[in-house]
Design an enzyme around this catalytic site. Structure first.
Site, mmCIF file in Angstrom:
data_model
loop_
_atom_site.group_PDB
_atom_site.id
_atom_site.type_symbol
_atom_site.label_atom_id
_atom_site.label_comp_id
_atom_site.label_asym_id
_atom_site.label_seq_id
_atom_site.Cartn_x
_atom_site.Cartn_y
_atom_site.Cartn_z
ATOM 1 N N ASN A 1 0.884 -1.169 0.000
ATOM 2 C CA ASN A 1 0.000 0.000 0.000
ATOM 3 C C ASN A 1 0.920 1.215 0.000
ATOM 4 O O ASN A 1 1.447 1.605 1.038
ATOM 5 C CB ASN A 1 -0.878 -0.054 1.256
ATOM 6 C CG ASN A 1 -1.803 1.140 1.380
ATOM 7 O OD1 ASN A 1 -1.811 2.026 0.523
ATOM 8 N ND2 ASN A 1 -2.578 1.167 2.449
ATOM 9 N N ARG B 1 -2.824 -1.919 -3.268
ATOM 10 C CA ARG B 1 -3.974 -1.054 -3.093
ATOM 11 C C ARG B 1 -3.856 0.082 -4.097
ATOM 12 O O ARG B 1 -2.853 0.792 -4.131
ATOM 13 C CB ARG B 1 -3.964 -0.490 -1.688
ATOM 14 C CG ARG B 1 -5.119 0.398 -1.437
ATOM 15 C CD ARG B 1 -5.014 1.005 -0.085
ATOM 16 N NE ARG B 1 -6.286 1.590 0.268
ATOM 17 C CZ ARG B 1 -6.624 1.904 1.490
ATOM 18 N NH1 ARG B 1 -5.791 1.676 2.465
ATOM 19 N NH2 ARG B 1 -7.783 2.435 1.731
ATOM 20 N N HIS C 1 -12.698 3.881 0.250
ATOM 21 C CA HIS C 1 -12.644 2.938 1.386
ATOM 22 C C HIS C 1 -13.330 1.608 1.025
ATOM 23 O O HIS C 1 -13.794 0.882 1.908
ATOM 24 C CB HIS C 1 -13.319 3.520 2.648
ATOM 25 C CG HIS C 1 -12.551 4.654 3.271
ATOM 26 N ND1 HIS C 1 -13.173 5.768 3.789
ATOM 27 C CD2 HIS C 1 -11.235 4.839 3.451
ATOM 28 C CE1 HIS C 1 -12.261 6.602 4.265
ATOM 29 N NE2 HIS C 1 -11.070 6.059 4.058
ATOM 30 N N HIS D 1 -16.594 3.971 8.546
ATOM 31 C CA HIS D 1 -15.135 3.813 8.533
ATOM 32 C C HIS D 1 -14.562 5.128 9.049
ATOM 33 O O HIS D 1 -14.545 6.137 8.334
ATOM 34 C CB HIS D 1 -14.646 3.504 7.105
ATOM 35 C CG HIS D 1 -13.156 3.398 6.999
ATOM 36 N ND1 HIS D 1 -12.496 2.206 6.781
ATOM 37 C CD2 HIS D 1 -12.187 4.342 7.090
ATOM 38 C CE1 HIS D 1 -11.201 2.428 6.755
ATOM 39 N NE2 HIS D 1 -10.983 3.720 6.932
ATOM 40 N N ASN E 1 -8.199 8.252 9.831
ATOM 41 C CA ASN E 1 -7.795 9.619 9.494
ATOM 42 C C ASN E 1 -8.679 10.151 8.375
ATOM 43 O O ASN E 1 -9.153 11.275 8.411
ATOM 44 C CB ASN E 1 -6.317 9.655 9.087
ATOM 45 C CG ASN E 1 -5.424 9.605 10.310
ATOM 46 O OD1 ASN E 1 -5.670 10.307 11.289
ATOM 47 N ND2 ASN E 1 -4.405 8.760 10.284
ATOM 48 N N GLY E 2 -8.883 9.288 7.364
ATOM 49 C CA GLY E 2 -9.949 9.543 6.386
ATOM 50 C C GLY E 2 -11.204 8.916 6.967
ATOM 51 O O GLY E 2 -11.106 7.965 7.740
ATOM 52 N N ARG F 1 -9.279 16.707 6.571
ATOM 53 C CA ARG F 1 -10.096 17.055 5.389
ATOM 54 C C ARG F 1 -11.459 17.571 5.831
ATOM 55 O O ARG F 1 -12.002 17.112 6.833
ATOM 56 C CB ARG F 1 -10.297 15.820 4.490
ATOM 57 C CG ARG F 1 -9.035 15.362 3.809
ATOM 58 C CD ARG F 1 -9.240 14.043 3.075
ATOM 59 N NE ARG F 1 -8.365 13.019 3.599
ATOM 60 C CZ ARG F 1 -8.477 11.715 3.347
ATOM 61 N NH1 ARG F 1 -9.451 11.271 2.583
ATOM 62 N NH2 ARG F 1 -7.632 10.867 3.868
ATOM 63 N N ASP G 1 -5.665 14.554 15.290
ATOM 64 C CA ASP G 1 -5.667 13.216 15.885
ATOM 65 C C ASP G 1 -6.728 13.152 16.974
ATOM 66 O O ASP G 1 -6.690 13.941 17.930
ATOM 67 C CB ASP G 1 -4.266 12.948 16.479
ATOM 68 C CG ASP G 1 -4.101 11.493 16.861
ATOM 69 O OD1 ASP G 1 -4.831 11.023 17.755
ATOM 70 O OD2 ASP G 1 -3.239 10.832 16.264
ATOM 71 N N MET G 2 -7.682 12.238 16.829
ATOM 72 C CA MET G 2 -8.809 12.185 17.765
ATOM 73 C C MET G 2 -8.356 11.954 19.203
ATOM 74 O O MET G 2 -8.934 12.524 20.140
ATOM 75 C CB MET G 2 -9.790 11.096 17.312
ATOM 76 C CG MET G 2 -11.032 11.012 18.139
ATOM 77 S SD MET G 2 -11.961 12.593 18.182
ATOM 78 C CE MET G 2 -13.020 12.435 16.749
ATOM 79 N N ARG G 3 -7.310 11.134 19.381
ATOM 80 C CA ARG G 3 -6.846 10.885 20.763
ATOM 81 C C ARG G 3 -6.436 12.183 21.447
ATOM 82 O O ARG G 3 -6.769 12.439 22.602
ATOM 83 C CB ARG G 3 -5.644 9.930 20.769
ATOM 84 C CG ARG G 3 -6.039 8.490 20.887
ATOM 85 C CD ARG G 3 -4.866 7.621 20.628
ATOM 86 N NE ARG G 3 -4.334 7.867 19.278
ATOM 87 C CZ ARG G 3 -3.531 7.068 18.632
ATOM 88 N NH1 ARG G 3 -3.115 5.975 19.205
ATOM 89 N NH2 ARG G 3 -3.120 7.337 17.412
ATOM 90 N N ILE H 1 -10.690 5.269 14.820
ATOM 91 C CA ILE H 1 -11.613 5.871 15.793
ATOM 92 C C ILE H 1 -12.792 4.932 16.063
ATOM 93 O O ILE H 1 -13.189 4.722 17.215
ATOM 94 C CB ILE H 1 -12.100 7.250 15.273
ATOM 95 C CG1 ILE H 1 -10.906 8.202 15.139
ATOM 96 C CG2 ILE H 1 -13.174 7.829 16.181
ATOM 97 C CD1 ILE H 1 -11.204 9.507 14.402
ATOM 98 N N GLU I 1 -12.931 1.695 15.861
ATOM 99 C CA GLU I 1 -12.557 0.484 16.599
ATOM 100 C C GLU I 1 -12.116 0.787 18.031
ATOM 101 O O GLU I 1 -12.277 -0.042 18.921
ATOM 102 C CB GLU I 1 -11.402 -0.232 15.881
ATOM 103 C CG GLU I 1 -11.830 -0.875 14.565
ATOM 104 C CD GLU I 1 -10.645 -1.312 13.710
ATOM 105 O OE1 GLU I 1 -9.573 -1.628 14.271
ATOM 106 O OE2 GLU I 1 -10.784 -1.326 12.479
ATOM 107 N N GLU J 1 -8.125 -4.344 5.458
ATOM 108 C CA GLU J 1 -8.035 -4.106 4.015
ATOM 109 C C GLU J 1 -6.928 -4.957 3.389
ATOM 110 O O GLU J 1 -7.060 -5.421 2.260
ATOM 111 C CB GLU J 1 -7.759 -2.619 3.765
ATOM 112 C CG GLU J 1 -8.939 -1.741 4.111
ATOM 113 C CD GLU J 1 -8.548 -0.340 4.541
ATOM 114 O OE1 GLU J 1 -7.885 -0.197 5.596
ATOM 115 O OE2 GLU J 1 -8.891 0.617 3.835
#
Ligand code: ADP
Length: 400
Positions: free
Chosen positions: A9, A93, A181, A208, A211-212, A241, A283-285, A329, A331, A379
């Site tokens: 990938n 990919r 995705h 999904h 990050n994307g 984005r 970054d969500m964290r 995020i 998961e 994936e």
């Protein structure tokens, strides 16, 4: 001697890899890792199937690795660690298959030329995805290689779901909704019958959230609609984005703010979303850990946008039986899952808090009308499966 399938990938500055053993037609992960920072400070790292580190190398600041150098390094590493293994194929990919490639395909010089023509539809990704295919083909022309597309799973969408309300003079160039995705959604659709048979048969929205981020409306295993469209910048708010945007805003940036196309591209892809709104991080964290008011607002907007788009996907499905969370995020963040489920409670989702805390797979109560699930995506395995299937077909074809 065990047969091995390699999955690559490749992005603009990194190459992720995984290798799968073929054992009695089953695929088993043996190693995975990446080379990142190709043009800044290259860093290689590899892990075994249990996540133990098996190799690492740092090239230091200012050093550069071309994609070809990275693939040569990777090849040497895999040969050194793969005694008794025989590489039978490489799966890649590839972000865009356009209207023509609606299934994975064995690559050839002709196929690569066709895929190259799709570069204007995904200029930031397509050239980097194709580069390793050419590099491997030059060194090893007889090794089968398979291109697997992020768009292909969405080929089942009806023309209405794919269309923009634009004149034919524009749409004839391939300007339509494709959706992305797809390899992640295809994997989830393949896992659902075992984990959640009713959701597999029914009307399911898969979120999904990496990050994307995107949503896909899936009915009986087939993609009906998705939030990403012509490019992977549409739909949900993402790490950096912007997602859905009134096209008038782009005209305003051009005319009133004097921004040029490249500056706008940079803003929409790399300076918006969680990062742009919070001004703190994409970054969500980091946002969940922050007590900055703007970080909280960015998370509120992220959850609100998901809620509105679940409505849109459900309308396309004419109902809703299940929601599935996947990717970074989806998961790992029980808080975001909880907030999304609470916001969608009016659909009849009842969150099972304990199950959500422990990560599922089912995170809704049995009495709710709509079920909710957490399913880790894979994936790479999906690409390896497609690669093995096409190589196997080729072998069978050759023997008949
Ligand atoms: P990519 O799209 O690059 O493959 P991932 O699927 O790995 O990305 O998702 C990355 C996102 O997942 C980041 O925003 C990261 O903060 C988020 N994430 C990972 N683990 C957690 C966690 N435990 N809680 C909240 N967010 C998390």
């Amino acid at each position: 001697m065990a047969d091995v399938i390699l999955v690559l990938n490749a992005g603009s500055s990194s190459i992720k890899f995984s290798a799968f053993d073929v054992k009695d037609d089953e695929l088993e992960l043996v190693t995975r890792g990446q080379v990142e920072g190709l043009f800044s400070s290259p860093h290689f790292v590899a892990f075994d199937s249990k996540g133990e580190k098996t190799g690492e190398n740092k090239w230091g600041d200012g050093q550069k690795l071309e994609h070809a150098d990275a693939i040569a390094y990777l090849g040497a590493f895999l040969r050194g660690h793969g005694a008794g293994h025989r590489l039978i194929g490489v799966g890649h990919r590839v972000v865009h298959g356009g209207a023509q490639f609606t299934k994975p395909v064995l690559t050839s010089p002709e196929v690569l030329d066709e895929l190259e023509k799709l570069t204007p539809l995904a200029p930031l990704h397509q050239p980097h995805n194709l580069k390793p295919i050419r590099i491997v083909a030059e060194r090893n022309p007889d090794l089968p290689q398979v291109a697997c597309f992020d768009t292909a799973f969405h080929a089942t969408q009806a023309p209405l779901a794919q269309a923009f309300a634009l004149p034919e003079s524009i749409t004839k160039n391939g300007v339509r909704r494709y959706g992305f995705h797809g390899l992640s959604y295809e994997y989830i659709a393949s896992a659902l019958p075992d984990i959640a048979p009713d959701a597999a048969r029914g009307r399911t929205v898969v979120a999904h959230l990496g990050n994307g981020a995107s949503l896909c409306a899936i009915h009986a295993g087939k993609s009906i609609a998705s939030t990403m469209g012509f490019t992977a910048v549409d739909g949900l708010m993402m790490g950096t984005r912007c997602g859905n945007l009134d096209p008038g805003v782009i005209l305003y940036m051009l005319d009133e703010l004097g921004m040029n196309a490249r500056e706008i591209e940079d803003l929409l892809y790399r300076g918006s979303g969680l990062l742009g709104v919070s001004g703190v991080s994409g970054d969500m964290r980091a946002l969940l850990a922050s007590d900055d008011e703007r970080a909280r607002f960015a998370i509120d907007l992220y959850v609100y946008r998901i809620g509105r788009e679940i409505g849109s996907m459900s309308a396309a499905l004419q109902g809703l039986d299940a929601i599935v969370f996947t990717a970074g995020i989806g998961e790992h963040s029980k808080e975001i899952r909880q907030r999304v489920c609470e916001q969608a409670a009016w659909w009849g989702i009842e969150l099972d808090r304990k199950a959500n805390e422990s990560g599922g797979p089912r995170i809704s109560t049995a009495s709710g009308k709509v079920s909710a699930w957490v399913i880790p995506t894979n994936e790479e395995l999906m690409i390896a499966r497609h690669t093995f299937a096409l190589i196997d077909d080729k072998r069978e074809g050759a023997s008949t």
